[in-house]
Design a protein around this motif. Structure first.
Motif, PDB file in Angstrom:
ATOM      1  N   VAL A  60      20.360 -57.208  83.635  1.00 13.60           N
ATOM      2  CA  VAL A  60      21.725 -56.786  83.301  1.00 13.60           C
ATOM      3  C   VAL A  60      22.729 -57.228  84.363  1.00 13.60           C
ATOM      4  O   VAL A  60      23.926 -57.359  84.075  1.00 13.60           O
ATOM      5  N   LEU A  61      22.270 -57.481  85.614  1.00 13.36           N
ATOM      6  CA  LEU A  61      23.186 -57.905  86.684  1.00 13.36           C
ATOM      7  C   LEU A  61      23.991 -59.149  86.318  1.00 13.36           C
ATOM      8  O   LEU A  61      25.072 -59.376  86.853  1.00 13.36           O
ATOM      9  N   HIS A  62      23.451 -59.950  85.399  1.00  8.96           N
ATOM     10  CA  HIS A  62      24.147 -61.158  84.965  1.00  8.96           C
ATOM     11  C   HIS A  62      25.520 -60.831  84.389  1.00  8.96           C
ATOM     12  O   HIS A  62      26.454 -61.651  84.478  1.00  8.96           O
ATOM     13  N   PHE A  63      25.656 -59.643  83.806  1.00  5.17           N
ATOM     14  CA  PHE A  63      26.911 -59.282  83.142  1.00  5.17           C
ATOM     15  C   PHE A  63      27.900 -58.608  84.096  1.00  5.17           C
ATOM     16  O   PHE A  63      28.995 -58.229  83.675  1.00  5.17           O
ATOM     17  N   GLY A  64      27.525 -58.440  85.357  1.00  4.32           N
ATOM     18  CA  GLY A  64      28.427 -57.830  86.332  1.00  4.32           C
ATOM     19  C   GLY A  64      29.399 -58.850  86.894  1.00  4.32           C
ATOM     20  O   GLY A  64      29.148 -59.451  87.943  1.00  4.32           O
ATOM     21  N   GLN A  65      30.507 -59.060  86.198  1.00  8.06           N
ATOM     22  CA  GLN A  65      31.487 -60.064  86.601  1.00  8.06           C
ATOM     23  C   GLN A  65      32.715 -59.457  87.276  1.00  8.06           C
ATOM     24  O   GLN A  65      33.590 -60.175  87.732  1.00  8.06           O
ATOM     25  N   MET A  66      32.788 -58.136  87.301  1.00  8.88           N
ATOM     26  CA  MET A  66      33.880 -57.442  87.980  1.00  8.88           C
ATOM     27  C   MET A  66      33.285 -56.559  89.072  1.00  8.88           C
ATOM     28  O   MET A  66      32.131 -56.135  88.987  1.00  8.88           O
ATOM     29  N   TYR A  67      34.103 -56.271  90.098  1.00  5.36           N
ATOM     30  CA  TYR A  67      33.581 -55.543  91.260  1.00  5.36           C
ATOM     31  C   TYR A  67      33.017 -54.183  90.874  1.00  5.36           C
ATOM     32  O   TYR A  67      31.943 -53.801  91.336  1.00  5.36           O
ATOM     33  N   LEU A  68      33.725 -53.435  90.023  1.00  4.50           N
ATOM     34  CA  LEU A  68      33.280 -52.100  89.647  1.00  4.50           C
ATOM     35  C   LEU A  68      31.947 -52.154  88.907  1.00  4.50           C
ATOM     36  O   LEU A  68      31.026 -51.384  89.201  1.00  4.50           O
ATOM     37  N   ALA A  69      31.834 -53.078  87.944  1.00  6.01           N
ATOM     38  CA  ALA A  69      30.589 -53.201  87.180  1.00  6.01           C
ATOM     39  C   ALA A  69      29.436 -53.601  88.089  1.00  6.01           C
ATOM     40  O   ALA A  69      28.326 -53.069  87.985  1.00  6.01           O
TER      41      ALA A  69
END
Length: 445
Positions: free
Chosen positions: A329-338
């Protein structure tokens, strides 16, 4: 067969100080290793080396796990207190020497190998002593010890990054060396337990008991015993553990999860920087988030096992599989909060895993095999720690994409959990049969 002559630990008292010392030892060793991402970025830029070559510095720090048997060997002969103090000094010296490095190979030898060798004599002795102090409340004591490293992961990454920004990596290594010198203080707290009184016949009138002796009082006796003990017999004490099937599978699982976790922690900040999520100082706090959230995971898992809501092996399997899913799921973390939330989940699941590593090991072997089993456990952790950064660096050098490394490590995490399901089922069936035969209540696994 090894006979344990020590008096059972007090399950409290000075044992709580020992638990804190064991946790602080982990802060100064494992938290330092997993907080090396600021150095990784700086050294790779300074020396212009490949990711794999720079990662080798972190890999060699894992020598502390790989040669943990050295710590056990020395503990059997001079006691845990002296062992940790001596090797803590070696770790500080190795880090201090690293500031004079003129190329990456010098750092491999100093910051990598010598410091890692110093860690080798600190890890196993502190946790073995903690286990011996708590024969019944060890899950709780281990939870206290294992939650403390979360403070190190919370403090060290931004601290190291700030020091590098102000003093450079050489000046920062001098500061780190001073921090590691506190391993000597941790060693001083490891007060040895007393041994059982010696029973002697006096004029044929029955037994007379000589005063109980501490481990330090028996140093000369231990040295004499070691001198007469055949080397093959000493090796057999280790080999007998490999006849324990569930323990062997558990070692394989630990190897996989350590490969994955060291790679994840090394590339967590560089991946965020590559994605443009924030500055180096901002992304260093992502590793801090894993540390502070991991503290809650460590405490929570320890309490769950201590009060027997779930078995230690069940909690372990759940946490490593969830860690593997998070890697995908880390692949979808494109913003700092996410990305910060996902980093927190990484810390939570990793904290749950590490909190019960020693508990699972202790539950799978007998009390007399504790010292040897912990050495083998740390050996497996060491192999994983050495391979993890190298594999992560090699994957990135080939693909130039950090997401590929996280996908690969996610598969490893899930695999490490799945292979433990058959031993868990077998153990439960065995415990069920023991209960039907009205045997004493088995240790919950």
């Amino acid at each position: 067969m090894v006979v344990d002559h020590s008096i059972p630990g007090p399950d409290g008292g000075w044992g709580w100080m020992v638990a804190v010392a064991a946790g602080t030892t982990d802060v100064l060793t494992t938290s330092t290793i997993f907080s090396m991402s600021p150095f990784y970025i700086e050294l790779r830029s300074y020396f212009g080396t490949t990711a794999a070559m720079t990662s080798l510095v972190v890999s060699l720090l894992q020598v502390g796990y790989l040669f943990a048997f050295i710590g056990t060997f020395c503990t059997d002969r001079i006691g845990a207190r002296k062992t940790v103090m001596i090797f803590g000094t070696i770790a500080a010296i190795g880090t201090f020497m690293g500031q004079f490095a003129s190329n990456i190979y010098h750092l491999h030898a100093t910051l990598g190998f010598i410091t890692g060798l110093g860690f080798a004599g600190c890890l196993a002795p502190s946790h073995v002593t903690n286990a011996r102090y708590f024969p019944h409340r060890y899950p709780l004591a281990n939870g206290i010890a294992m939650c403390i490293p979360g403070l190190g992961l919370f403090i060290f990454p931004p601290l190291f990054q700030a020091c590098i920004n102000k003093y450079g990596w050489r000046g920062t290594l001098m500061i780190v060396a001073g921090i590691l010198a506190n391993l000597c203080v941790c060693g001083a707290i490891l007060r040895p337990l007393k041994r059982r009184p010696n029973v002697k016949e006096v004029n044929g009138k029955g037994p007379a008991y000589s005063p109980a002796k501490t481990d330090e009082c028996l140093e000369k006796e231990a040295e004499t015993h070691a001198a007469h003990k055949h080397g093959i017999a000493y090796v057999k004490e280790y080999l007998v553990l490999f006849r324990n099937g569930p323990f062997v599978v558990y070692l394989m699982s630990v190897l996989l999860i350590q490969i994955a976790y060291t790679g994840i922690m090394l590339h967590l900040q560089p991946r965020a920087s590559q994605a443009g999520i924030g500055t180096l100082q901002q992304t260093s706090f992502l590793v801090s988030i894993t540390g502070v959230v991991g503290m809650f995971g460590r405490v929570g898992a320890s309490l769950v096992v201590h009060f027997k809501f779930l078995s230690s092996l069940t909690v372990y399997i759940f946490s490593v599989i969830l860690l593997g899913i998070t890697c995908f799921v880390l692949h979808f973390g494109q913003m700092y909060l996410a990305y910060a939330i996902l980093s927190g989940i990484v810390g939570l699941t990793a904290g749950m895993t590490f909190a019960i590593w020693n508990v699972c090991c202790r539950d799978l072997v007998s009390r007399t095999q504790l010292s040897h089993s912990f050495s083998i456990l740390y050996l497996s952790i060491g192999f994983g720690g050495v391979l993890g950064p190298l594999i992560a660096g090699k994957i990135y050098d080939t693909s130039h994409d950090y997401d590929i490394t996280f996908f690969a490590f996610g598969v490893m995490c899930i695999t490490s959990g799945v292979i433990l399901i058959p031993p868990l089922i077998w153990k439960r069936l065995k415990n069920s049969c023991c209960n039907k035969k009205s045997s004493p209540e088995p240790v919950m696994l």
